[in-house]
Scaffold this active site. Structure first.
Site, short mmCIF file in Angstrom:
data_model
loop_
_atom_site.label_atom_id
_atom_site.label_comp_id
_atom_site.label_asym_id
_atom_site.label_seq_id
_atom_site.Cartn_x
_atom_site.Cartn_y
_atom_site.Cartn_z
CD GLU A 64 -5.68 -6.10 -0.03
OE1 GLU A 64 -4.68 -5.78 -0.73
OE2 GLU A 64 -5.81 -6.85 0.87
CB CYS A 122 10.41 -0.45 2.60
SG CYS A 122 11.03 0.16 0.89
CD GLU A 139 8.45 -2.97 8.16
OE1 GLU A 139 8.02 -3.89 8.05
OE2 GLU A 139 8.98 -2.15 7.22
CE LYS A 181 -2.84 -8.35 -4.42
NZ LYS A 181 -3.27 -7.38 -3.67
CB SER A 232 4.90 -7.23 5.82
OG SER A 232 3.88 -8.26 5.30
CG PHE A 254 -0.23 0.54 2.51
CD1 PHE A 254 -0.17 1.79 2.94
CD2 PHE A 254 0.30 -0.62 3.42
CE1 PHE A 254 0.38 2.37 3.91
CE2 PHE A 254 0.96 -0.10 4.63
CZ PHE A 254 1.09 1.37 4.99
P1 NAD Z 1 1.65 -6.66 2.97
O1 NAD Z 1 2.75 -7.74 3.20
O2 NAD Z 1 0.35 -6.45 4.07
O3 NAD Z 1 0.84 -6.64 1.37
C1 NAD Z 1 1.63 -6.61 0.33
C2 NAD Z 1 0.83 -7.36 -0.67
O4 NAD Z 1 0.59 -8.61 -0.29
C3 NAD Z 1 -0.53 -6.64 -0.85
O5 NAD Z 1 -0.71 -6.87 -2.22
C4 NAD Z 1 -1.49 -7.58 -0.25
O6 NAD Z 1 -2.80 -7.57 -0.78
C5 NAD Z 1 -0.47 -9.09 -0.27
N1 NAD Z 1 -0.92 -9.65 0.97
C6 NAD Z 1 -1.47 -9.24 2.24
N2 NAD Z 1 -1.79 -10.49 3.02
C7 NAD Z 1 -1.42 -11.40 2.39
C8 NAD Z 1 -1.53 -12.82 2.58
N3 NAD Z 1 -1.76 -13.47 3.78
N4 NAD Z 1 -1.31 -13.75 1.61
C9 NAD Z 1 -0.89 -13.06 0.29
N5 NAD Z 1 -0.93 -12.03 -0.06
C10 NAD Z 1 -1.07 -11.05 0.90
O7 NAD Z 1 2.40 -5.24 3.17
P2 NAD Z 1 1.72 -3.73 3.24
O8 NAD Z 1 1.20 -3.49 4.50
O9 NAD Z 1 0.72 -3.44 1.96
O10 NAD Z 1 3.02 -2.80 2.85
C11 NAD Z 1 3.96 -2.59 4.11
C12 NAD Z 1 4.85 -3.45 4.25
O11 NAD Z 1 5.83 -3.23 2.90
C13 NAD Z 1 6.13 -3.20 4.81
O12 NAD Z 1 6.57 -4.29 5.69
C14 NAD Z 1 7.08 -2.49 4.18
O13 NAD Z 1 8.50 -2.52 4.91
C15 NAD Z 1 7.08 -3.28 2.85
N6 NAD Z 1 8.13 -2.75 1.77
C16 NAD Z 1 9.13 -3.09 1.58
C17 NAD Z 1 9.74 -2.40 0.42
C18 NAD Z 1 11.12 -3.00 0.08
O14 NAD Z 1 11.37 -2.52 -0.90
N7 NAD Z 1 11.55 -4.02 0.88
C19 NAD Z 1 9.00 -1.35 -0.14
C20 NAD Z 1 7.94 -0.89 0.19
C21 NAD Z 1 7.25 -1.78 1.21
#
Ligand code: NAD
Length: 497
Positions: free
Chosen positions: A177, A282, A382, A174, A227, A150
């Site tokens: 959401e 991040c 985090e 994808k 994450s 997000f």
């Molecule tokens: P998230 O892991 O909750 O979601 C990321 C994606 O995974 C979304 O598209 C979501 O729909 C999907 N998702 C969520 N739960 C899922 C599940 N149980 N099974 C399958 N897919 C699932 O992350 P977020 O809250 O959207 O974003 C924040 C996180 O992203 C933080 O941990 C941040 O550090 C990380 N991030 C990392 C980088 C990097 O370059 N390393 C860059 C941006 C964000």
């Protein structure tokens, strides 16, 4: 009756077959502004079928044609990025200037993709044996999946799709959401730029759509950002299904401040990198490792800068907006109690910050914790919010030891005027991106972005040369144009003569 955001499949909005939807909020007002469709696995199948069909033609399109689409997209983005910034602010909450910055960093990758004719050149060795030449080609993978978080609804998709498309692949995106509209806006812009229908598709959804992507036999690769627990799951599941996977995870980024550093520069950098985008980056700095000699003075400088920050609706003239959801806001706030219980000093408590915005927004002001023990969950987890922590260290060695003891390895920064210390830091710290007097060391698009350890699963970082390698398969060709002298039987292993 709220609007419903469709998928984007085969060059047009598509309702799909699933009846499930999710709420999309305006975080500054705390109200639901639209619904987003949540795809079933049948919806993913339909999108993959379209993308597979489109691959047949797009993978054969000339490099010049693919490059032209990227140039057109870049020009349109330049003209209309204000519209996209407004979408980002309305669903993510980040202030408009920050949204514009996100788009600009994504656009860098589009510009890199415009240079693909150069980057895609293979290597050629002439006359490796008598009348034999060897050369290498980079060919596209097929249909590639991209799953994004997000916090950067425009930039993170742009880390991947411009290179994937320019190298001849077709894409299923994808997006998160929580703030899905930017993806459809970019899909429409790609169509306007001349991209054929079916090359870029957006499937909205949650775990059901993600699992369908991970398991689909006709998807060649998955690029994921999110994450760490989900990144690990994506990597393990995707590779088990035979896919090439790059899964970028979470982070806990440190800034080590040596006694000789310019403390005003450090304080500015810590505030900018800690509270920009409400800490939902991040590459945000979440921990300042302050050497004892300067720690009190640095805390005072950071505190006085924090008192000048204006928190509120990103469409107004503010420095920092709300958090993404009420649940996330409450979770971040709970770490302030945790830190206090564990012995930290709450120097600035964001739970009482004045806000220029609606009462129901998901607000949490900038928070500063001092003397945070490294055993506290507020240190080890985090937090992903506007909470900056000071951990006091005796010197360089203890700072590096603390950084390297953590599970993450995204970005780490050192602030010093000592070139020797900075050089040691860049060699000794276990992180994929190092900043020297730079708090958020996000590499430019012609290098590659990615961390080490639990911040990246897989071998390939995002964009730059890694991105090109990730989205292509290399083929080595050994060629000889026969003449009569090449006849004769010889069953031995081929050798050069
Ligand atoms: P998230 O892991 O909750 O979601 C990321 C994606 O995974 C979304 O598209 C979501 O729909 C999907 N998702 C969520 N739960 C899922 C599940 N149980 N099974 C399958 N897919 C699932 O992350 P977020 O809250 O959207 O974003 C924040 C996180 O992203 C933080 O941990 C941040 O550090 C990380 N991030 C990392 C980088 C990097 O370059 N390393 C860059 C941006 C964000």
């Amino acid at each position: 009756m709220t609007d419903v955001l469709d998928h984007w499949i085969d060059g047009a909005p598509s309702a799909g077959t699933s009846s499930r939807t999710g709420d999309v909020f305006d975080p500054a007002r705390g109200v639901v502004t639209k619904q987003v469709r949540l795809a079933s696995s049948a919806d993913v199948d339909a999108a993959v079928a379209v993308a597979s069909k489109a691959f047949t033609e797009w993978s054969q399109a000339s490099i010049a044609r693919r490059q032209q689409v990227m140039f057109n997209f870049r020009e349109l983005l330049n003209q209309r990025s204000g519209e996209l910034a407004e979408i980002l602010t309305s669903e993510h909450g980040k202030v408009l200037s920050d949204a514009a910055g996100e788009i600009a960093r994504g656009q860098e990758v589009v510009e890199f993709a415009c240079s693909l004719p150069h980057v895609l050149k293979g290597a050629m060795s002439e006359q490796v044996s008598s009348d034999v030449d060897v050369y290498s080609l980079k060919q596209p993978l097929g249909v590639v999946g991209v799953i994004t978080p997000f916090n950067f609804p425009a930039m993170v998709p742009m880390w991947f799709f411009p290179i994937a498309i320019a190298t001849g692949n077709t894409v299923i995106l994808k997006p998160s959401e929580k703030d899905p509209s930017a993806a459809n806006w970019m899909a429409a812009l790609l169509a306007e730029a001349g991209l054929p229908a079916g090359v870029f598709n957006v499937v909205h959804g949650d775990k059901e759509a993600v699992d369908a992507i991970l398991e689909h036999p006709d998807i060649a690769s998955v690029s994921f950002v999110g994450s760490t627990p989900i990144a690990r799951y994506i990597y393990e599941t995707g590779t088990r299904h035979g896919k090439r996977v790059q899964a970028l995870g979470g982070a806990k980024n440190h800034m080590l401040v040596l006694p000789d550093a310019d403390l005003d520069l450090v304080a500015d950098s810590a505030v900018n990198a800690g509270f920009g985008s409400a800490g939902e980056r991040c590459m945000a700095i979440s921990v300042v490792l302050a050497t004892d000699a300067i720690a009190d003075s640095l805390v005072q400088k950071i505190t006085s800068r924090m008192s000048t920050l204006k928190i509120g609706d990103g469409r107004r003239s503010c420095d920092m907006g709300p958090l993404i959801t009420r649940e996330h806001r409450d979770k971040v706030a709970s770490y302030i109690d945790t830190a206090a219980d564990d012995g930290a000093a709450v120097v600035v408590d964001g739970r009482g910050t004045d806000v220029d915005g609606e009462a129901d927004g998901f607000w949490l002001g900038p928070t500063l914790l001092d003397h945070l023990p490294t055993t506290s969950a507020a240190y080890t987890d985090e937090i992903f919010g506007p909470v900056l922590s000071i951990v006091r260290v005796s010197g360089y060695a203890e700072g590096v030891e603390i950084i390297n003891a953590g599970p993450y390895g995204n970005g780490s920064a050192i602030f010093t005027n000592d070139g020797g210390a900075a050089r040691r830091f860049q060699r000794e710290v276990d992180a994929g991106m190092i900043g020297i007097n730079v708090p958020i060391p996000v590499p430019v698009a012609y290098h590659s972005f990615g961390g080490w350890k639990d911040s990246l699963f897989g071998d390939a970082k995002a964009y730059g040369p890694h991105g090109v390698d990730f989205f292509t398969r290399e083929k080595a060709v050994t060629a000889r144009w026969l003449d009569p002298s090449h006849g004769g039987l010889n069953l031995g292993f081929p050798q050069h003569d």
